[in-house]
Design a protein around this motif. Structure first.
Motif, PDB file in Angstrom:
ATOM      1  N   THR A 264       0.820  -1.097   0.024  1.00 27.51           N
ATOM      2  CA  THR A 264       0.101  -0.033   0.040  1.00 27.51           C
ATOM      3  C   THR A 264       0.828   1.122   0.048  1.00 27.51           C
ATOM      4  N   ILE A 310      -7.332  -4.650   0.471  1.00 28.84           N
ATOM      5  CA  ILE A 310      -7.562  -5.259   2.031  1.00 28.84           C
ATOM      6  C   ILE A 310      -8.925  -5.573   2.066  1.00 28.84           C
ATOM      7  N   THR A 311      -9.962  -4.732   1.574  1.00 28.47           N
ATOM      8  CA  THR A 311     -11.254  -4.740   1.812  1.00 28.47           C
ATOM      9  C   THR A 311     -11.593  -6.331   1.310  1.00 28.47           C
ATOM     10  N   GLY A 387     -13.791   3.261   2.323  1.00 28.89           N
ATOM     11  CA  GLY A 387     -12.572   3.718   1.551  1.00 28.89           C
ATOM     12  C   GLY A 387     -12.515   5.200   1.630  1.00 28.89           C
ATOM     13  N   GLU A 388     -13.412   6.102   1.639  1.00 28.29           N
ATOM     14  CA  GLU A 388     -13.484   7.162   1.943  1.00 28.29           C
ATOM     15  C   GLU A 388     -14.475   8.147   2.559  1.00 28.29           C
ATOM     16  N   PRO A 389     -14.362   9.446   3.053  1.00 30.06           N
ATOM     17  CA  PRO A 389     -15.613   9.851   3.799  1.00 30.06           C
ATOM     18  C   PRO A 389     -16.903   9.964   2.600  1.00 30.06           C
ATOM     19  N   ASP A 411     -20.966   2.748   8.135  1.00 30.93           N
ATOM     20  CA  ASP A 411     -19.865   3.224   7.322  1.00 30.93           C
ATOM     21  C   ASP A 411     -18.546   3.144   8.150  1.00 30.93           C
ATOM     22  N   THR A 412     -17.733   2.117   7.429  1.00 24.83           N
ATOM     23  CA  THR A 412     -16.652   1.623   8.295  1.00 24.83           C
ATOM     24  C   THR A 412     -15.281   2.268   7.827  1.00 24.83           C
ATOM     25  N   TRP A 414     -11.478   2.151   8.293  1.00 23.89           N
ATOM     26  CA  TRP A 414     -10.194   1.276   8.510  1.00 23.89           C
ATOM     27  C   TRP A 414      -9.105   1.421   7.331  1.00 23.89           C
ATOM     28  N   THR A 416      -5.644  -0.463   5.124  1.00 26.97           N
ATOM     29  CA  THR A 416      -5.009  -1.842   5.055  1.00 26.97           C
ATOM     30  C   THR A 416      -4.253  -2.085   6.232  1.00 26.97           C
ATOM     31  N   THR A 497      -2.710   7.275  12.404  1.00 30.04           N
ATOM     32  CA  THR A 497      -3.716   6.688  11.154  1.00 30.04           C
ATOM     33  C   THR A 497      -3.082   7.345   9.623  1.00 30.04           C
ATOM     34  N   ASP A 499      -4.507  10.097   9.027  1.00 30.34           N
ATOM     35  CA  ASP A 499      -5.766  10.902   8.590  1.00 30.34           C
ATOM     36  C   ASP A 499      -6.006  11.899   9.635  1.00 30.34           C
ATOM     37  N   ILE A 511     -14.127  11.729   9.662  1.00 28.40           N
ATOM     38  CA  ILE A 511     -13.052  11.593   9.098  1.00 28.40           C
ATOM     39  C   ILE A 511     -12.789  12.906   7.735  1.00 28.40           C
ATOM     40  N   ARG A 514      -6.578  12.324   4.467  1.00 27.71           N
ATOM     41  CA  ARG A 514      -5.424  12.093   4.633  1.00 27.71           C
ATOM     42  C   ARG A 514      -4.250  13.189   4.929  1.00 27.71           C
ATOM     43  N   ARG A 525      -5.925   3.875  -3.075  1.00 24.05           N
ATOM     44  CA  ARG A 525      -4.815   4.633  -2.158  1.00 24.05           C
ATOM     45  C   ARG A 525      -3.531   4.869  -3.183  1.00 24.05           C
TER      46      ARG A 525
END
Ligand code: WT7
Length: 631
Positions: A264, A310-311, A387-389, A411-412, A414, A416, A497, A499, A511, A514, A525
Motif C-alpha cells: 500500500t 484489503i477490503t 474507502g473515503e468519507p 460506514d466503516t 479502517w 490496509t 493513522t 488521517d 474523517i 489523509r 490509495r
C-alpha cells in the motif's frame, strides 16, 4: 438500562425491526466490557474459533510496538475458513456465488471450495512452494483468486496479491520486493466487454525478475497467450496431473506466522508491504464482520470490492468464510452493459447485505433512480460504505433509493494496516450521515494537535488509536524500522493513522482525509511519489509534483505539475502522452486528470516540494505558512 441520550445533528435511529434481528442489541454493554477487559473480550471471541493449540498469553506487549497476539497458539486460518465447516451441515452451504461479466456463473459449496483449494495447494506444493515462501497473485475477480489465496495460506506460504488493475511497473516492483517464487495469473479478465491483458503484463513484469521460477496461468477468456516453455504452465493442465489429486494437509502454524503481505502507498517512496498474521487477523476480521454486518445463516453477503485490496482480503475471502457465510462475487464493471448491472445482481441472487465505496455510489447516482427502481431490492437489510468519507447526499441517496429507508448504513473506517473495521457502527447504533460513529469494541481514538495535545471536540486534528488490536499489522515486511517510524514515532504510545478527523460532542468521529502525501482516487490509495516517479521516467519530464484535488465522483483526482527538460515544448499532445504514460506504468487508477506545465515548483529550502502550497493555489485558498518556502 442506559438512558437514551439526545444526539446532536441529523440522526437516523435504527428501526424496531432492525434491532429485533440484530444479534447484538446492547452496544454499550459490550463496549464497556471490552473497555474494561480488552484481552478478555478478544479471548472470548477467539474461543469461538478452533485452534490446534490454545494460547498461553492473549497479548504480549513487551516489545511494543511489535505486539503479539495469542502467543503460543497454533492454528491456520484455513482450518477455520474451510476445514472446520466440513464436519457440520455447512459442508453443503454455498461459500461463494459468482457471476462473470459475460453472464456465466458458478456456485461453490464449502465442500467444493475445499476440493478446489486442495487441488491448488497440491499444485503449488509440487512447484516447491512451502512455508514462508512468497507467491504473487495477479488476477481479476474470478473464483480462482480465492482458491489461490487460500491454497497459499493452507501451505503457510505468504501471498502477495497485486490488484489486477495495476500495470507493469507496479506489478514488477511488488514481485521483486517480495522475492516471489511463483506468480499466479490468468490469460485475461473481462472488464467492460474488453479483455484485460493480465498475462501480457506479467510477461513484461517478470522479464528480468531474479526470483520468479514459475508462472501459473488460469484460463478465463480462452484467448491465445504467449507461454514460455519451462516457466509458464496452464492451471488446467497441472490439475490433470496425479499430484493435484486428493487432500492436502493444512499446515499447523504458529498464530503469529505470516498470512500475507499487501502493498500500500505511504508517505514517502515506494509502496510498503503490510504484513498480517494467521491468528489475530482471523479473530479480528471475523469478529468485526459478525458484529458490524451481523451476518446470519440466511444472509447472502456482497462485498463489492476487489480481492486485490484489503477490503477484499478481509471481507470477501477470509472473514465471511471463517463465519461460514455465503459470499457473492462479480467479475466486471458496475455499469456494464447498463448502469443497473449491480442492482440486477442484487435482485437476481437475493443478496441481503451489500458493502461498497462512496465513489461507486456517486458514480451510479448520476444515472438516476430509474435504474435501481427497475429491480426488486427488497432482499437487502443492511448496507455498508468504505474507502473515503461518504458525503451526506450520497449517503441519503443510498439509504433511500437502494436501502428503501429500511437498511442502516455501516460506514466503516479502517485501513490496509488495521486489517479490520476500526471506527464503525453496528446495526443498532444511531447513525449520522458522513460519520463512521465510534471506535469498535476494545478501541479508542483521539484527535491530537501537532504537539500531541488533545484538541477540543469539533476541532480538526490528527487521528490516533490508543490500543493494540488482534488484526493489526505486525510490521512492514523486511523493514521494521519503517514500521516504527511510520506508525509509532510521531506520538509515542499511539498508532498514527495518517488521517485528520474531528470528534463531535456525542463522541462521533468525522474523517476529513489523509494528512500525508497519499491521494485517495475513487477510494484507491496512491502515493504522490509513485505518480511523480512514473512522470519523470518519461524522457520529456525533468521534475514533477502530484496533488489530489476534489472530484465529484472520484472524491479526489490527480493533478500533476511538470517541469519539462530543456528544449521540450509544452504541447497539449504531450500532456495526453504523459497521462497515458502514467496509466501504462502504474495502472488506469493513477491516470492524472490534468497535467500543467510549469517552470518552477514551490520547494522548501531543504528541497522538498510543497504540495500543500500547490493545492492551496489550485483551490484559491489561503497559502498558510510559507516561511519555509525557498523563494
Ligand atoms: C484510508 C485507508 C480499508 C478499506 C479500504 C481503504 C480512508 C477508509 C473510510 C471511511 C473515511 C475512510 C482513510 C484511511 N478511509 N475508510 N469509512 N471514511 N475515510 O484502505 O487503501 O488502506 O486506505 O482510507 O483515509 O486512512 P486503504
Amino acid at each position: 438500562m442506559t438512558a437514551k441520550k439526545q444526539l446532536q445533528g441529523e440522526v437516523f435511529y435504527p428501526s424496531a425491526e432492525v434491532v429485533e434481528k440484530a444479534r447484538l442489541k446492547d452496544w454499550e454493554a459490550t463496549a464497556q466490557w471490552a473497555a474494561e477487559d480488552l484481552e478478555g473480550f478478544w479471548a472470548s471471541e477467539a474461543e469461538e474459533l478452533e485452534w490446534y493449540k490454545k494460547w498461553d498469553q492473549v497479548l504480549d506487549d513487551s516489545k511494543a510496538p511489535f505486539y503479539k497476539w495469542f502467543v503460543g497458539a497454533q492454528t491456520n486460518i484455513v482450518h477455520n475458513a474451510i476445514d472446520r465447516h466440513l464436519k457440520t451441515w455447512r459442508r453443503n452451504k454455498l461459500a461463494l456465488i459468482w457471476e462473470g461479466e459475460p453472464g456465466d456463473s458458478r456456485a461453490i459449496s464449502y465442500h467444493g471450495l475445499n476440493r478446489e483449494v486442495n487441488q491448488f495447494a497440491n499444485i503449488l506444493k509440487a512447484m516447491g512452494v512451502g512455508k514462508g515462501d512468497r507467491v504473487t497473485i495477479y488476477m481479476g475477480r474470478i473464483p480462482e483468486i480465492m482458491f489461490a489465496m487460500l491454497a497459499c495460506a493452507k501451505l503457510g506460504a505468504i501471498h502477495s496479491v497485486v490488484y489486477g488493475g495495476f500495470s507493469v511497473d507496479a506489478l514488477q516492483g511488488r514481485i521483486d520486493d517480495s522475492e516471489s517464487k511463483v506468480v499466479i495469473t490468468a490469460d485475461g479478465g473481462w472488464m467492460r466487454g474488453k479483455i484485460v491483458e493480465l498475462k501480457q503484463i506479467v510477461d513484461e513484469a517478470v522479464k528480468h525478475s531474479p526470483s520468479v521460477q514459475t508462472v501459473i496461468v488460469v484460463k478465463r477468456t480462452g484467448q491465445e497467450v504467449y507461454m514460455e516453455t519451462g516457466r509458464d504452465y496452464w492451471y488446467h493442465d497441472l490439475a490433470q496431473l496425479p499430484i493435484a489429486n486428493g487432500d492436502c494437509e493444512t499446515e499447523k502454524l504458529d498464530a503469529e506466522d505470516p498470512l500475507f503481505i499487501l502493498y500500500t502507498s505511504g508517505t514517502t517512496g515506494t509502496p510498503k508491504a503490510i504484513l498480517h498474521t494467521h491468528g489475530g487477523y482471523m479473530v479480528g476480521t471475523s469478529t468485526t464482520l459478525k458484529y458490524v454486518f451481523d451476518l446470519q445463516d440466511d444472509d447472502r453477503w456482497w462485498c463489492a470490492a476487489d480481492p486485490g485490496w484489503i477490503t477484499g482480503h478481509s471481507y470477501i475471502v477470509y472473514a465471511p468464510l471463517v463465519l461460514g457465510a455465503t459470499s457473492f462475487m462479480y467479475e466486471g464493471a458496475p455499469n456494464y452493459p447498463y448502469p443497473d448491472r449491480w442492482w440486477k445482481l442484487i435482485a437476481k441472487y437475493g443478496l441481503s447485505v451489500f458493502y461498497t465505496a462512496p465513489t461507486a455510489i456517486r458514480g451510479l447516482m448520476r444515472f438516476g433512480e430509474s435504474w435501481p427502481n427497475r429491480h426488486d431490492l427488497s432482499s437487502l437489510r443492511l448496507l455498508g460504505s468504505v474507502g473515503e468519507p461518504i458525503n451526506p447526499e450520497a449517503w441519503k441517496w443510498y439509504h433511500r433509493v437502494i436501502g428503501g429507508e429500511r437498511c442502516p448504513i455501516m460506514d466503516t473506517w479502517w485501513q490496509t494496516e488495521t486489517g479490520n473495521f476500526m471506527i464503525t457502527p453496528t446495526p443498532v447504533v444511531p447513525l449520522k450521515p458522513g460519520s463512521g460513529t465510534r471506535p469498535f469494541f476494545g478501541q479508542e481514538a483521539e484527535i491530537l494537535d501537532d504537539d500531541g495535545n488533545l484538541v477540543a471536540d469539533g476541532e480538526e486534528g490528527y487521528m490516533v488509536l490508543k490500543h493494540p488490536w488482534p488484526a493489526m499489522l505486525r510490521t512492514i515486511y523486511k523493514n521494521p524500522d519503517r514500521y516504527v517510524e511510520q506508525y509509532w514515532s510521531k506520538y509515542p504510545g499511539y498508532y498514527t493513522t495518517g488521517d485528520s478527523a474531528k470528534r463531535d460532542s456525542d463522541g462521533y468521529f468525522w474523517i476529513i482525509g489523509r494528512v500525508d502525501d497519499v491521494i485517495k482516487v475513487s477510494g484507491y490509495r496512491l502515493g504522490t511519489a509513485e505518480i511523480e516517479s512514473a512522470l519523470v521516467s518519461h524522457p520529456a519530464v525533468a521534475e514533477a509534483a502530484a496533488i489530489g484535488l476534489p472530484h465529484d465522483v472520484k472524491g479526489q483526482a490527480i493533478h500533476a505539475y511538470c517541469i519539462l527538460r530543456a528544449g521540450v515544448g509544452a504541447a497539449p499532445a504531450l500532456a495526453d502522452e504523459l497521462i497515458q504514460h502514467v496509466s501504462d506504468h502504474i495502472g488506469k487508477i493513477a491516470r492524472p486528470e490534468e497535467i500543467t506545465f510549469v517552470d518552477k515548483l514551490p520547494k522548501t529550502r531543504s528541497g522538498k516540494i510543497m504540495r500543500r502550497l500547490l493545492k492551496a493555489r489550485a483551490l484559491g485558498l489561503d497559502e498558510g505558512d510559507t516561511s519555509t518556502l525557498e523563494d
